[in-house]
Design an enzyme around this catalytic site. Structure first.
Site, short mmCIF file in Angstrom:
data_model
loop_
_atom_site.label_atom_id
_atom_site.label_comp_id
_atom_site.label_asym_id
_atom_site.label_seq_id
_atom_site.Cartn_x
_atom_site.Cartn_y
_atom_site.Cartn_z
N ASP A 108 0.87 -1.04 0.09
CA ASP A 108 0.01 0.15 0.21
C ASP A 108 0.86 1.25 0.15
OD1 ASP A 108 -2.19 1.62 0.06
OD2 ASP A 108 -2.68 1.18 2.27
N ASP A 158 -2.95 2.55 -6.12
CA ASP A 158 -1.83 2.67 -5.08
C ASP A 158 -1.84 1.29 -4.34
OD1 ASP A 158 -4.36 3.13 -4.07
OD2 ASP A 158 -3.78 4.82 -2.58
N GLU A 159 -2.42 0.54 -4.41
CA GLU A 159 -2.37 -0.88 -3.62
C GLU A 159 -2.64 -1.86 -4.30
OE1 GLU A 159 -5.19 -1.49 -0.69
OE2 GLU A 159 -6.42 0.04 -1.44
#
Length: 361
Positions: free
Chosen positions: A12, A106-107
């Protein structure tokens, strides 16, 4: 515990959008910034850690954010830039395993049970990936490492920013029993309060409840909670995972009856949904309005358009039409809007099969 060990990493990025803005503009470093619009109807899509100290959070209205932090600097979103960096990060993941399941820009989850580097330690892989991300992008990432996606995702939040936590197979039971119920993935604010009212404050408390009790109080989610607290979560990392729908919803502090007030709420929800759609460059043809009444009865109203939509104006226009489609039967505690029949569905491919192997964790 008799659990079959997979090695799952959840990576993350730390305050991704805000961190990119601070990376590209040194004048913003160390300052409280919010990515999003500063207008009356604006919504925060990301907040720097400096802003988070004041309580500023994503999906918060810009007005509320400004009240919490008078020094807050608003920065316009640049999704092309975020996507460019996201592609670089994804390329790093793929050097270690093909089993990468992105959740957003983003993860992502990575299954490294069997990996391209023949590394035994998933913790070492996560550390190496995080170092690579920092070297190649200048950004920091946090990681959670465990036997399944559920625990890995919870663990990745433990040492943020720029940290990692491993929950090995022999630690899973104690980790979950000691975990605060509000930290369980899938337990939101409303469910947390319901858990509290039933005397469930930790994983240990949850574990004492029977499957029948949990299903009686939480419906279909009961079995999920029953299994999750026992470390049972069989969902595989799916590299070609295609979203079937994208939605946003709000539960209100007080039940509302005024349709005018509901329209105001729908405006904020449409803005939030637009941000999520832009984030993934997604559009949809079928719009659904979800209405949960004070009695907890849920109603959905849908319509399918002949064209794809993604803008808040078109989302709101169609959501309003659905709201006025028929009379409300009671006061309302939750409203939600979702888009399905997405422009991504044609990309879906058959998932690759793979064998789960057990190694030293």
């Amino acid at each position: 515990m008799g659990l079959q060990s997979r090695k799952i990493i959840h990576i993350d990025m730390d305050a991704f959008f805000a961190s990119v803005e601070q990376l590209d503009n040194p004048a913003l470093r160390g300052k409280p910034i919010a990515v999003g619009g500063s207008s009356k109807r604006g919504v925060v899509s990301a907040a720097s850690y400096e802003a988070r100290k004041f309580g500023v959070r994503s999906a918060m209205s810009s007005i509320t954010a400004k009240k919490l932090c008078s020094e807050l600097i608003f920065v316009k979103s640049r999704f092309d830039r975020y996507k460019e960096i996201s592609r670089k990060i994804r390329a790093i993941f793929l050097e270690y395993t093909d089993l990468v399941e992105p959740l957003s820009l983003d993860e992502a989850y990575l299954d490294v049970t069997k990996n391209k580097k023949d590394m035994d330690s998933a913790s070492s892989i996560a550390k190496e990936i995080r170092a690579r991300i920092y070297k190649e992008t200048g950004l920091t990432a946090s990681a959670g490492i465990s036997i399944n996606k559920f625990i890995a995702k919870i663990a990745s939040d433990y040492h943020k920013p720029n940290g990692q936590k491993t929950v090995s197979p022999d630690e899973v039971e104690d980790f979950l029993e000691q975990l605060e119920i509000k930290k369980f993935y899938g337990v939101g604010k409303v469910t947390t309060q319901k858990m509290y009212s039933l005397g469930i404050f930790t994983g240990y408390d949850l574990k004492q409840k029977s499957l029948a009790f949990l299903e009686r109080n939480f419906g279909k989610s009961g079995a999920y909670y029953y299994n999750a607290v026992r470390g049972i979560h069989h969902s595989e990392v799916k590299p070609n995972r295609i979203r079937k729908s994208v939605g946003a919803e709000r539960t209100f502090a007080e039940n509302i009856t005024s349709e005018v007030y509901m329209l105001e709420k729908l405006t904020h929800i449409a803005e939030e949904l637009e941000l999520r759609l832009k984030k993934g460059k997604i559009a949809g043809k079928t719009i659904t309005l979800k209405i949960k009444y004070s009695t907890f009865a849920t109603q959905t109203r849908s319509k399918t358009l002949v064209y794809f939509i993604a803008s808040k104006d078109l989302i709101l226009e169609n959501a309003k039409a659905l709201l006025y489609q028929e009379k409300l039967t009671d006061s309302v505690r939750l409203l939600g809007i979702s888009l399905s029949n997405l422009n991504t569905e044609k990309e879906e491919k058959k998932q690759p099969e793979y064998i789960q192997l057990s190694f030293k964790f």
